[in-house]
Write an enzyme that holds these catalytic residues in place. Structure first.
Site, PDB file in Angstrom:
ATOM      1  N   GLU A  61      37.872  43.221  42.274  1.00  0.00           N
ATOM      2  CA  GLU A  61      38.526  44.393  41.678  1.00  0.00           C
ATOM      3  C   GLU A  61      37.992  44.733  40.283  1.00  0.00           C
ATOM      4  O   GLU A  61      38.355  45.757  39.706  1.00  0.00           O
ATOM      5  CB  GLU A  61      40.042  44.162  41.616  1.00  0.00           C
ATOM      6  CG  GLU A  61      40.723  44.161  42.965  1.00  0.00           C
ATOM      7  CD  GLU A  61      40.467  42.913  43.796  1.00  0.00           C
ATOM      8  OE1 GLU A  61      40.327  43.046  45.037  1.00  0.00           O
ATOM      9  OE2 GLU A  61      40.396  41.789  43.225  1.00  0.00           O
ATOM     10  N   ASP A  88      34.084  27.642  52.477  1.00  0.00           N
ATOM     11  CA  ASP A  88      33.442  27.248  53.728  1.00  0.00           C
ATOM     12  C   ASP A  88      32.468  28.295  54.261  1.00  0.00           C
ATOM     13  O   ASP A  88      31.719  28.024  55.199  1.00  0.00           O
ATOM     14  CB  ASP A  88      34.502  26.969  54.790  1.00  0.00           C
ATOM     15  CG  ASP A  88      35.326  25.737  54.456  1.00  0.00           C
ATOM     16  OD1 ASP A  88      34.819  24.854  53.734  1.00  0.00           O
ATOM     17  OD2 ASP A  88      36.480  25.658  54.914  1.00  0.00           O
ATOM     18  N   HIS A  91      31.319  34.034  51.713  1.00  0.00           N
ATOM     19  CA  HIS A  91      32.106  35.140  51.158  1.00  0.00           C
ATOM     20  C   HIS A  91      31.929  35.268  49.644  1.00  0.00           C
ATOM     21  O   HIS A  91      31.802  36.373  49.116  1.00  0.00           O
ATOM     22  CB  HIS A  91      33.587  34.958  51.515  1.00  0.00           C
ATOM     23  CG  HIS A  91      34.445  36.079  51.078  1.00  0.00           C
ATOM     24  ND1 HIS A  91      35.325  35.972  50.042  1.00  0.00           N
ATOM     25  CD2 HIS A  91      34.547  37.362  51.532  1.00  0.00           C
ATOM     26  CE1 HIS A  91      35.941  37.130  49.861  1.00  0.00           C
ATOM     27  NE2 HIS A  91      35.490  37.986  50.754  1.00  0.00           N
ATOM     28  N   ASN A 116      28.835  41.354  32.530  1.00  0.00           N
ATOM     29  CA  ASN A 116      29.227  40.655  33.753  1.00  0.00           C
ATOM     30  C   ASN A 116      29.487  39.194  33.406  1.00  0.00           C
ATOM     31  O   ASN A 116      28.581  38.377  33.332  1.00  0.00           O
ATOM     32  CB  ASN A 116      28.122  40.774  34.806  1.00  0.00           C
ATOM     33  CG  ASN A 116      28.479  40.101  36.112  1.00  0.00           C
ATOM     34  OD1 ASN A 116      29.451  39.360  36.207  1.00  0.00           O
ATOM     35  ND2 ASN A 116      27.677  40.340  37.129  1.00  0.00           N
TER      36      ASN A 116
END
Length: 156
Positions: A61, A88, A91, A116
């Protein structure tokens, strides 16, 4: 991140307004970064009234929040903070890449520097080392913010 960070410049940041967006996911680690960023920005002369901190659910977000802050025109620089740790699946890599690309787009489109400050780590120990370890990553993010705000001020 490299261990060979640039040296600290002496910049009077007392005129700068800084927007900081911090993810609530991995809150302990992000809060450590946030404390470091705020301390470093204040030590450069930015007052409490010139620092706005907004929280978002997670690192994914951060770009939207950065764009919303940039749209106000009230900030000389925006710092985004988050922590992504491998699970795992890949992602975390997908989020890291998407966030990096989107934050760069916000900076280029708004012409407001967006730092960042998303730490991407293979495991919790690695993340903790980067957020609370000997190397003060939050201070590095803050110094980059001050330097980029000074560049923006000088060139615009």
């Amino acid at each position: 991140m490299s261990l060979d960070a640039p040296g600290q410049l002496s910049i009077d940041a007392s005129s700068f307004s800084v927007g900081i967006i911090a993810a609530r996911y991995n809150a302990e680690l992000v809060d450590a970064l946030l404390d470091q960023v705020v301390a470093q920005i204040k030590s450069a002369g930015v007052s409490d009234t010139q620092i706005e901190v907004e929280r978002v659910p997670g690192s994914g977000e951060l770009p939207v929040a950065a764009a919303l802050l940039a749209d106000t025109g009230n900030y000389d620089v925006i710092v985004t903070l988050g922590v992504l740790i491998r699970g795992d699946t890949i992602h975390y890599e997908l989020i890291a890449d998407a966030v990096t690309q989107a934050l760069q787009s916000v900076a280029l489109e708004s012409r407001i520097p967006v730092i960042n400050g998303v730490v991407v780590a293979e495991n919790y120990q690695q993340a903790e080392s980067r957020c609370r370890g000997k190397i003060n990553r939050g201070a590095e993010f803050a110094r980059a913010a001050i330097e980029m705000a000074a560049l923006k001020e000088r060139l615009t």
